[in-house]
Enzyme design. Structure first.
Site, PDB file in Angstrom:
ATOM      1  N   HIS A  42       5.465   8.668  -0.698  1.00 59.13           N
ATOM      2  CA  HIS A  42       4.514   8.458  -1.791  1.00 59.13           C
ATOM      3  C   HIS A  42       4.449   9.707  -2.678  1.00 59.13           C
ATOM      4  O   HIS A  42       4.394   9.614  -3.903  1.00 59.13           O
ATOM      5  CB  HIS A  42       3.108   8.172  -1.248  1.00 59.13           C
ATOM      6  CG  HIS A  42       3.010   6.939  -0.387  1.00 59.13           C
ATOM      7  ND1 HIS A  42       2.745   7.015   0.958  1.00 59.13           N
ATOM      8  CD2 HIS A  42       3.134   5.623  -0.676  1.00 59.13           C
ATOM      9  CE1 HIS A  42       2.699   5.788   1.466  1.00 59.13           C
ATOM     10  NE2 HIS A  42       2.934   4.926   0.502  1.00 59.13           N
ATOM     11  N   GLN A  56      -0.737 -10.017   0.563  1.00 56.07           N
ATOM     12  CA  GLN A  56       0.668  -9.833   0.929  1.00 56.07           C
ATOM     13  C   GLN A  56       0.888  -9.792   2.437  1.00 56.07           C
ATOM     14  O   GLN A  56       1.998  -9.555   2.901  1.00 56.07           O
ATOM     15  CB  GLN A  56       1.257  -8.594   0.244  1.00 56.07           C
ATOM     16  CG  GLN A  56       0.729  -7.260   0.745  1.00 56.07           C
ATOM     17  CD  GLN A  56       1.168  -6.117  -0.159  1.00 56.07           C
ATOM     18  OE1 GLN A  56       0.749  -6.000  -1.298  1.00 56.07           O
ATOM     19  NE2 GLN A  56       2.042  -5.266   0.362  1.00 56.07           N
ATOM     20  N   GLN A  76      12.755   3.008  -3.451  1.00 54.72           N
ATOM     21  CA  GLN A  76      13.939   2.212  -3.085  1.00 54.72           C
ATOM     22  C   GLN A  76      13.832   1.716  -1.636  1.00 54.72           C
ATOM     23  O   GLN A  76      14.455   0.744  -1.258  1.00 54.72           O
ATOM     24  CB  GLN A  76      15.195   3.077  -3.289  1.00 54.72           C
ATOM     25  CG  GLN A  76      16.510   2.468  -2.841  1.00 54.72           C
ATOM     26  CD  GLN A  76      16.904   1.242  -3.643  1.00 54.72           C
ATOM     27  OE1 GLN A  76      16.444   1.052  -4.770  1.00 54.72           O
ATOM     28  NE2 GLN A  76      17.739   0.394  -3.065  1.00 54.72           N
ATOM     29  N   LYS A  77      12.997   2.385  -0.852  1.00 58.58           N
ATOM     30  CA  LYS A  77      12.738   1.953   0.533  1.00 58.58           C
ATOM     31  C   LYS A  77      12.400   0.461   0.564  1.00 58.58           C
ATOM     32  O   LYS A  77      12.808  -0.263   1.448  1.00 58.58           O
ATOM     33  CB  LYS A  77      11.578   2.788   1.083  1.00 58.58           C
ATOM     34  CG  LYS A  77      10.809   2.199   2.218  1.00 58.58           C
ATOM     35  CD  LYS A  77      11.340   2.670   3.523  1.00 58.58           C
ATOM     36  CE  LYS A  77      10.614   2.109   4.710  1.00 58.58           C
ATOM     37  NZ  LYS A  77       9.338   1.484   4.484  1.00 58.58           N
ATOM     38  N   GLN A 119      11.149  -5.408  -3.050  1.00 62.43           N
ATOM     39  CA  GLN A 119       9.925  -5.315  -3.863  1.00 62.43           C
ATOM     40  C   GLN A 119      10.259  -4.785  -5.265  1.00 62.43           C
ATOM     41  O   GLN A 119       9.788  -5.309  -6.269  1.00 62.43           O
ATOM     42  CB  GLN A 119       8.941  -4.376  -3.171  1.00 62.43           C
ATOM     43  CG  GLN A 119       7.758  -3.980  -4.018  1.00 62.43           C
ATOM     44  CD  GLN A 119       6.744  -3.168  -3.209  1.00 62.43           C
ATOM     45  OE1 GLN A 119       5.977  -3.737  -2.451  1.00 62.43           O
ATOM     46  NE2 GLN A 119       6.759  -1.875  -3.364  1.00 62.43           N
ATOM     47  N   SER A 155       4.307   4.242   6.367  1.00 65.07           N
ATOM     48  CA  SER A 155       2.962   4.311   6.948  1.00 65.07           C
ATOM     49  C   SER A 155       2.953   3.665   8.328  1.00 65.07           C
ATOM     50  O   SER A 155       2.154   4.015   9.193  1.00 65.07           O
ATOM     51  CB  SER A 155       1.956   3.612   6.035  1.00 65.07           C
ATOM     52  OG  SER A 155       2.050   4.142   4.733  1.00 65.07           O
ATOM     53  N   ARG A 156       3.847   2.695   8.540  1.00 63.47           N
ATOM     54  CA  ARG A 156       3.871   1.981   9.828  1.00 63.47           C
ATOM     55  C   ARG A 156       4.510   2.801  10.948  1.00 63.47           C
ATOM     56  O   ARG A 156       4.400   2.416  12.106  1.00 63.47           O
ATOM     57  CB  ARG A 156       4.583   0.634   9.674  1.00 63.47           C
ATOM     58  CG  ARG A 156       3.769  -0.372   8.867  1.00 63.47           C
ATOM     59  CD  ARG A 156       4.341  -1.776   8.943  1.00 63.47           C
ATOM     60  NE  ARG A 156       3.433  -2.760   8.388  1.00 63.47           N
ATOM     61  CZ  ARG A 156       3.485  -3.238   7.147  1.00 63.47           C
ATOM     62  NH1 ARG A 156       4.421  -2.826   6.319  1.00 63.47           N
ATOM     63  NH2 ARG A 156       2.601  -4.122   6.724  1.00 63.47           N
TER      64      ARG A 156
HETATM   65  P1  AMP Z   1       3.201   1.276   0.338  1.00 63.57           P
HETATM   66  O1  AMP Z   1       2.042   2.203   0.410  1.00 63.57           O
HETATM   67  O2  AMP Z   1       3.958   1.150   1.627  1.00 63.57           O
HETATM   68  O3  AMP Z   1       2.871  -0.042  -0.297  1.00 63.57           O
HETATM   69  O4  AMP Z   1       4.232   1.969  -0.650  1.00 63.57           O
HETATM   70  C1  AMP Z   1       3.871   2.347  -1.942  1.00 63.57           C
HETATM   71  C2  AMP Z   1       5.102   2.785  -2.684  1.00 63.57           C
HETATM   72  O5  AMP Z   1       5.707   3.886  -1.992  1.00 63.57           O
HETATM   73  C3  AMP Z   1       6.161   1.690  -2.770  1.00 63.57           C
HETATM   74  O6  AMP Z   1       6.767   1.706  -4.049  1.00 63.57           O
HETATM   75  C4  AMP Z   1       7.138   2.087  -1.698  1.00 63.57           C
HETATM   76  O7  AMP Z   1       8.454   1.632  -1.951  1.00 63.57           O
HETATM   77  C5  AMP Z   1       7.070   3.594  -1.796  1.00 63.57           C
HETATM   78  N1  AMP Z   1       7.550   4.195  -0.559  1.00 63.57           N
HETATM   79  C6  AMP Z   1       7.187   3.868   0.709  1.00 63.57           C
HETATM   80  N2  AMP Z   1       7.920   4.578   1.596  1.00 63.57           N
HETATM   81  C7  AMP Z   1       8.749   5.360   0.877  1.00 63.57           C
HETATM   82  C8  AMP Z   1       9.740   6.317   1.209  1.00 63.57           C
HETATM   83  N3  AMP Z   1      10.048   6.611   2.476  1.00 63.57           N
HETATM   84  N4  AMP Z   1      10.399   6.938   0.194  1.00 63.57           N
HETATM   85  C9  AMP Z   1      10.107   6.650  -1.093  1.00 63.57           C
HETATM   86  N5  AMP Z   1       9.181   5.757  -1.475  1.00 63.57           N
HETATM   87  C10 AMP Z   1       8.515   5.121  -0.505  1.00 63.57           C
END
Ligand code: AMP
Length: 282
Positions: free
Chosen positions: A37, A61, A148-149, A153, A186-187
């Site tokens: 993030h 979701q 890109q992870k 999405q 986060s998981r």
């Molecule tokens: P989330 O909080 O999991 O919904 O993720 C929020 C944003 O952070 C999304 O655009 C994810 O793709 C991005 N994100 C999550 N993990 C990573 C990571 N390891 N590297 C880069 N971006 C990430």
């Protein structure tokens, strides 16, 4: 830094920023912030006058059996991270305001939403597209930052923005990883020590795919079989899917002759992790 919980308060702040002629960079998240993030926040900080981060664990979701309730939430820690990296506004709305009684409008991006993660998470990308569309409407960003992870999405959001003429530039940034290759998520917090070690098999399987493709392996089914074999060696791992797809339309590739997105989802114990890599054959 302002922490805003109400839509009305956010709209007022956005109006001020816009009337001062400043640009807005937006990073939508579900919180439990990590360096992945942070990489998005830092890029937004560099490219825009004001940075807005949303922190919202979006119920639409998650399917009923998923981890919505136990998803990690820690606004205090997230706020510290945001403050340190120069975020101007955290928007953390209440579910009841985002989805009031009688809510009935959804955005669904056909074609890209039912494959890969969409197969085992029906309705997931409809929830994602809907909340991101709402957040775009509320934040009116010039640029929005995604990882890109979550390659699928990113593809869904790009398509939604193009199809619905949403005036925002979508930036997709590389996956941030631990030193040993594990993609930050986060998981990952759900993993025991042993599972954390087994979880390395996701990035190892992607590396294997890269080695095979770079050494002129072209048959997708052969590559997937070898990846599966590697993953099945780990006691706590269970493959949800392994796929080699066209990075644009996410359609499966049989023979690798151009850019290829190798994507996978693997359960480590009860925790479902995803990862992917983009590979160009020689
Ligand atoms: P989330 O909080 O999991 O919904 O993720 C929020 C944003 O952070 C999304 O655009 C994810 O793709 C991005 N994100 C999550 N993990 C990573 C990571 N390891 N590297 C880069 N971006 C990430």
């Amino acid at each position: 830094m302002k922490i805003i919980r109400k839509i009305k308060g956010l709209r007022q702040e956005i109006k001020k920023i816009k009337s001062a002629g400043k640009s807005i960079g937006f990073v939508p998240t579900m919180g439990a912030l990590h360096q992945g993030h942070v990489s998005l926040i830092r890029r937004a900080r560099r490219e825009c006058n004001k940075v807005v981060v949303s922190i919202f664990v979006n119920p639409t979701q998650f399917s009923p059996k998923e981890d919505y309730k136990r998803y990690p939430r820690n606004l205090k820690k997230d706020a510290q991270i945001c403050r340190k990296d120069g975020v101007d506004i955290i928007f953390c709305p209440q579910t009841a305001e985002m989805y009031p009684q009688g809510f009935k409008s959804y955005v669904s991006v056909s074609g890209l939403s039912d494959c890969l993660c969409g197969k085992s998470r029906p309705g997931h990308f409809k929830g994602v597209a809907t909340v991101v569309a709402k957040l775009f409407n509320l934040t009116a960003p010039d640029k929005a930052y995604f990882g890109q992870k979550d390659a699928q999405q990113a593809a869904v959001i790009r398509s939604m923005v193009a199809d619905l003429n949403i005036p925002v530039e979508i930036r997709v940034l590389p996956t941030a990883r631990e030193k040993d290759g594990l993609a930050l998520s986060s998981r990952n917090a759900y993993l025991s020590e042993g599972q954390r070690s087994d979880a390395l098999v996701l990035s190892q399987a992607l590396k294997l795919a890269r080695v095979l493709i770079k050494s002129d392996s072209r048959d997708a089914s052969v590559i997937m079989r070898q990846m599966r074999r590697l993953i099945q060696n780990k006691k706590s791992a269970r493959v949800d899917y392994i796929a080699l797809v066209n990075p644009q339309d996410l359609k499966p590739l049989k023979i690798i002759s151009g850019p290829c997105l190798v994507a996978l989802a693997v359960y480590i114990g009860k925790t479902r992790l995803i990862d992917n890599t983009l590979i160009e054959p020689n």
